[in-house]
Design a protein around this motif. Structure first.
Motif, PDB file in Angstrom:
ATOM      1  N   ALA A  34       2.706  -0.485 -80.089  1.00 16.49           N
ATOM      2  CA  ALA A  34       2.345  -1.382 -78.978  1.00 16.49           C
ATOM      3  C   ALA A  34       1.756  -0.521 -77.874  1.00 16.49           C
ATOM      4  N   GLN A  35       0.471  -0.684 -77.598  1.00 19.54           N
ATOM      5  CA  GLN A  35      -0.140   0.186 -76.604  1.00 19.54           C
ATOM      6  C   GLN A  35      -1.395  -0.423 -75.991  1.00 19.54           C
ATOM      7  N   HIS A  36      -1.755   0.109 -74.831  1.00 22.55           N
ATOM      8  CA  HIS A  36      -3.020  -0.211 -74.186  1.00 22.55           C
ATOM      9  C   HIS A  36      -3.987   0.935 -74.453  1.00 22.55           C
ATOM     10  N   VAL A  37      -5.242   0.587 -74.714  1.00 14.11           N
ATOM     11  CA  VAL A  37      -6.262   1.582 -74.997  1.00 14.11           C
ATOM     12  C   VAL A  37      -7.478   1.293 -74.130  1.00 14.11           C
ATOM     13  N   ASP A  38      -8.011   2.342 -73.490  1.00 12.16           N
ATOM     14  CA  ASP A  38      -9.196   2.157 -72.654  1.00 12.16           C
ATOM     15  C   ASP A  38     -10.443   2.077 -73.528  1.00 12.16           C
ATOM     16  N   ILE A  39     -11.148   0.959 -73.431  1.00 15.70           N
ATOM     17  CA  ILE A  39     -12.381   0.748 -74.181  1.00 15.70           C
ATOM     18  C   ILE A  39     -13.448   0.243 -73.212  1.00 15.70           C
ATOM     19  N   ASP A  40     -14.475   1.022 -73.007  1.00 13.75           N
ATOM     20  CA  ASP A  40     -15.596   0.620 -72.135  1.00 13.75           C
ATOM     21  C   ASP A  40     -15.125   0.202 -70.746  1.00 13.75           C
ATOM     22  N   GLY A  41     -14.115   0.877 -70.233  1.00 16.91           N
ATOM     23  CA  GLY A  41     -13.624   0.573 -68.897  1.00 16.91           C
ATOM     24  C   GLY A  41     -12.628  -0.564 -68.830  1.00 16.91           C
ATOM     25  N   SER A  42     -12.320  -1.170 -69.977  1.00 20.15           N
ATOM     26  CA  SER A  42     -11.308  -2.221 -70.036  1.00 20.15           C
ATOM     27  C   SER A  42     -10.090  -1.707 -70.790  1.00 20.15           C
ATOM     28  N   SER A  43      -8.925  -2.119 -70.351  1.00 18.88           N
ATOM     29  CA  SER A  43      -7.688  -1.748 -71.027  1.00 18.88           C
ATOM     30  C   SER A  43      -7.333  -2.856 -72.010  1.00 18.88           C
ATOM     31  N   LEU A  44      -7.455  -2.557 -73.314  1.00 16.54           N
ATOM     32  CA  LEU A  44      -7.191  -3.549 -74.351  1.00 16.54           C
ATOM     33  C   LEU A  44      -5.834  -3.290 -74.989  1.00 16.54           C
ATOM     34  N   TYR A  45      -5.099  -4.369 -75.202  1.00 20.47           N
ATOM     35  CA  TYR A  45      -3.742  -4.263 -75.750  1.00 20.47           C
ATOM     36  C   TYR A  45      -3.733  -4.575 -77.242  1.00 20.47           C
ATOM     37  N   ILE A  46      -2.961  -3.768 -77.982  1.00 16.56           N
ATOM     38  CA  ILE A  46      -2.789  -4.001 -79.418  1.00 16.56           C
ATOM     39  C   ILE A  46      -1.340  -3.750 -79.792  1.00 16.56           C
ATOM     40  N   GLU A  47      -0.809  -4.557 -80.702  1.00 19.85           N
ATOM     41  CA  GLU A  47       0.531  -4.340 -81.222  1.00 19.85           C
ATOM     42  C   GLU A  47       0.530  -4.603 -82.721  1.00 19.85           C
ATOM     43  N   CYS A  48       1.309  -3.790 -83.447  1.00 23.20           N
ATOM     44  CA  CYS A  48       1.355  -3.880 -84.900  1.00 23.20           C
ATOM     45  C   CYS A  48       2.797  -3.939 -85.380  1.00 23.20           C
ATOM     46  N   PHE A  49       2.974  -4.508 -86.558  1.00 25.23           N
ATOM     47  CA  PHE A  49       4.291  -4.656 -87.171  1.00 25.23           C
ATOM     48  C   PHE A  49       4.184  -4.164 -88.607  1.00 25.23           C
ATOM     49  N   GLY A  50       5.104  -3.316 -89.018  1.00 25.98           N
ATOM     50  CA  GLY A  50       5.012  -2.719 -90.336  1.00 25.98           C
ATOM     51  C   GLY A  50       4.171  -1.456 -90.284  1.00 25.98           C
ATOM     52  N   LYS A  51       4.078  -0.754 -91.426  1.00 22.88           N
ATOM     53  CA  LYS A  51       3.407   0.544 -91.402  1.00 22.88           C
ATOM     54  C   LYS A  51       2.452   0.794 -92.562  1.00 22.88           C
ATOM     55  N   LYS A  52       2.499   0.005 -93.610  1.00 22.61           N
ATOM     56  CA  LYS A  52       1.770   0.349 -94.826  1.00 22.61           C
ATOM     57  C   LYS A  52       0.374  -0.288 -94.890  1.00 22.61           C
ATOM     58  N   ALA A  53      -0.549   0.458 -95.496  1.00 25.32           N
ATOM     59  CA  ALA A  53      -1.903  -0.038 -95.726  1.00 25.32           C
ATOM     60  C   ALA A  53      -1.930  -0.907 -96.985  1.00 25.32           C
ATOM     61  N   ARG A  97      -9.809  -7.186 -67.502  1.00 28.10           N
ATOM     62  CA  ARG A  97     -11.061  -7.920 -67.450  1.00 28.10           C
ATOM     63  C   ARG A  97     -12.179  -7.170 -68.170  1.00 28.10           C
ATOM     64  N   SER A  98     -13.153  -7.915 -68.656  1.00 25.00           N
ATOM     65  CA  SER A  98     -14.331  -7.322 -69.275  1.00 25.00           C
ATOM     66  C   SER A  98     -15.248  -6.766 -68.188  1.00 25.00           C
ATOM     67  N   LYS A  99     -16.109  -5.842 -68.611  1.00 26.49           N
ATOM     68  CA  LYS A  99     -17.078  -5.231 -67.699  1.00 26.49           C
ATOM     69  C   LYS A  99     -18.486  -5.538 -68.188  1.00 26.49           C
ATOM     70  N   GLY A 100     -19.332  -6.072 -67.314  1.00 26.90           N
ATOM     71  CA  GLY A 100     -20.719  -6.319 -67.679  1.00 26.90           C
ATOM     72  C   GLY A 100     -20.890  -7.441 -68.693  1.00 26.90           C
ATOM     73  N   HIS A 101     -21.999  -7.379 -69.421  1.00 31.87           N
ATOM     74  CA  HIS A 101     -22.304  -8.408 -70.423  1.00 31.87           C
ATOM     75  C   HIS A 101     -21.213  -8.426 -71.484  1.00 31.87           C
ATOM     76  N   TYR A 102     -20.763  -9.640 -71.831  1.00 28.61           N
ATOM     77  CA  TYR A 102     -19.639  -9.763 -72.761  1.00 28.61           C
ATOM     78  C   TYR A 102     -19.893 -10.917 -73.712  1.00 28.61           C
ATOM     79  N   ASP A 103     -20.033 -10.593 -74.984  1.00 28.58           N
ATOM     80  CA  ASP A 103     -20.231 -11.637 -75.990  1.00 28.58           C
ATOM     81  C   ASP A 103     -19.584 -11.208 -77.302  1.00 28.58           C
ATOM     82  N   ILE A 104     -19.829 -11.950 -78.364  1.00 30.28           N
ATOM     83  CA  ILE A 104     -19.129 -11.725 -79.620  1.00 30.28           C
ATOM     84  C   ILE A 104     -19.482 -10.379 -80.246  1.00 30.28           C
ATOM     85  N   GLN A 105     -20.701  -9.900 -80.026  1.00 31.00           N
ATOM     86  CA  GLN A 105     -21.066  -8.580 -80.542  1.00 31.00           C
ATOM     87  C   GLN A 105     -20.301  -7.486 -79.808  1.00 31.00           C
ATOM     88  N   VAL A 106     -20.168  -7.629 -78.493  1.00 30.71           N
ATOM     89  CA  VAL A 106     -19.389  -6.667 -77.701  1.00 30.71           C
ATOM     90  C   VAL A 106     -17.938  -6.675 -78.150  1.00 30.71           C
TER      91      VAL A 106
END
Length: 297
Positions: A34-53, A97-106
Motif C-alpha cells: 500500500a503506497q503512494h507513488v509520484d507520477i507526473d507530479g501527481s501522487s497516485l495510490y496503489i494497494e495490492c493483496f497477495g504476492k504471486k504472479a 489532483r491531475s496536472k495539465g491535460h488529462y484523458d484516457i491515454q494519460v
C-alpha cells in the motif's frame, strides 16, 4: 446502482460512478503493498493483496476509486493464489489532483509508470468494472505485450461518451426547450473536463478509444449483469423520436462490437441485476477470473 439500460437512456456522464457507499473497505483484508507513488507530479495510490504472479490489476468505474472497497470477497479468494492490485486514478480516492491535460491515454501511461515504480511486473491480467473498460483498452493499445488476459465486468460500451452527443442533430431535428437543455448539458459534459468528477477530457478520450486496437488473440471474458443489455423500445414522450432512434442504433452497434473484442472471447451473464457485480455476486467474478488465470499460466 444503475443498470446499463438506465445509464444509456439517461446519458448522464456522472452516472457511471461506482463509488460504493457501505461499511466495507479493502482495508478489511490486509494488503501486501500500500503506497503512494509520484507520477507526473501527481501522487497516485496503489494497494495490492497477495504476492504471486501473474499480477491482476483492477480498473474502477467512473468516479470510483480502487480504495473505495467492495471487492473483499473477490480479494479473499484470489489473493490466496495471485496478487490483485487496486489503484486510484488522479482526482479520486487517496490520489492527488491531475496536472495539465488529462484523458484516457494519460491515465494508461500513468498506470504503466505506477506499476513500474511499484515494481509490479507484467504480464498483467486486466480486470475492469464499468468505465474501467476504457482504461483497460487504452492500456492494451499502448502496452499490449504486457497484457495476458482481460476480464470486463459490466463494462461501459466503447463509444458511449461520443455516442451520447452524436445522437443529437439540431440541423435535421427541431427540439423543444427541454430537449435543447438536455443536449447542451450532454455536450458540456463531453467537451468540458471540469464538468465531471475525474476531470477527464472525454472528447480526446473518445477519439483515442475509437482509434485503439481491440484485444486480438488475448483471452477475454465479458460479464454482463442479468439485464445488462438494453432492449431499446419506443421513444418515451420526453425524447425526440429521431434522437432516440439514433441512440438505439449506435447502442446496438456498440454492443455488437463489445462481443467481438477478442478472437478468444467468452460472454457471461450474472444472476444479479446490480451493476456492481463484484459486490453482489462475487462468485461469478472469482470463477471467471480463475478460468482466465488457468489460460495464462
Amino acid at each position: 446502482m444503475f443498470k446499463h439500460a438506465h445509464l444509456f437512456a439517461s446519458l448522464l456522464l456522472i452516472g457511471f460512478s461506482t463509488a460504493h457507499a457501505n461499511e466495507h473497505s479493502n482495508a478489511a483484508v490486509s494488503p501486501s503493498l500500500a503506497q503512494h507513488v509520484d507520477i507526473d507530479g501527481s501522487s497516485l495510490y496503489i494497494e495490492c493483496f497477495g504476492k504471486k504472479a501473474p499480477n491482476i490489476i483492477v480498473h474502477s468505474g467512473f468516479g470510483g476509486a480502487g480504495s473505495d472497497g467492495g471487492w473483499e470477497s473477490v480479494i479473499k479468494s484470489i489473493s490466496k493464489t495471485n496478487r490483485i492490485c487496486f489503484y486510484d486514478r488522479a482526482n479520486l480516492g487517496k490520489s492527488s489532483r491531475s496536472k495539465g491535460h488529462y484523458d484516457i491515454q494519460v491515465i494508461a501511461k500513468q498506470l504503466d509508470a505506477l506499476l513500474n515504480k511499484a515494481e509490479i511486473k507484467p504480464p498483467y491480467v486486466m480486470v475492469s468494472h464499468s468505465y474501467g473498460s476504457y482504461s483497460v483498452r487504452a492500456y492494451n493499445h499502448l502496452f499490449k505485450d504486457k497484457v495476458s488476459a482481460v476480464l470486463l465486468v459490466d463494462p461501459t460500451q466503447y463509444g458511449m461518451f461520443y455516442n451520447g452527443v452524436a445522437k443529437w442533430d439540431p440541423e435535421e431535428d427541431t427540439y423543444n426547450k427541454d430537449e435543447i437543455a438536455r443536449m447542451k448539458a450532454e455536450q458540456a459534459g463531453f467537451n468540458d473536463p471540469n464538468s465531471n468528477p475525474e476531470r477527464i477530457n472525454h472528447k480526446t478520450s473518445a477519439e483515442f478509444i475509437r482509434n485503439s486496437d481491440d484485444f486480438g488473440l488475448t483471452p477475454l471474458t465479458l460479464i454482463w449483469n442479468k439485464n445488462g443489455i438494453w432492449q431499446g423500445g419506443d421513444a418515451p414522450d420526453t425524447w425526440h423520436p429521431k434522437t432516440w432512434d439514433r441512440m438505439k442504433t449506435m447502442y446496438a452497434k456498440a454492443i455488437d462490437d463489445m462481443h467481438r473484442l477478442s478472437t478468444k472471447q467468452t460472454t457471461r451473464f450474472a444472476n444479479t441485476e446490480q451493476h456492481n457485480i463484484f459486490f453482489y455476486e462475487p462468485s461469478i467474478v472469482v470463477k471467471e477470473l480463475k478460468a482466465l488465470l488457468k489460460q495464462v499460466k
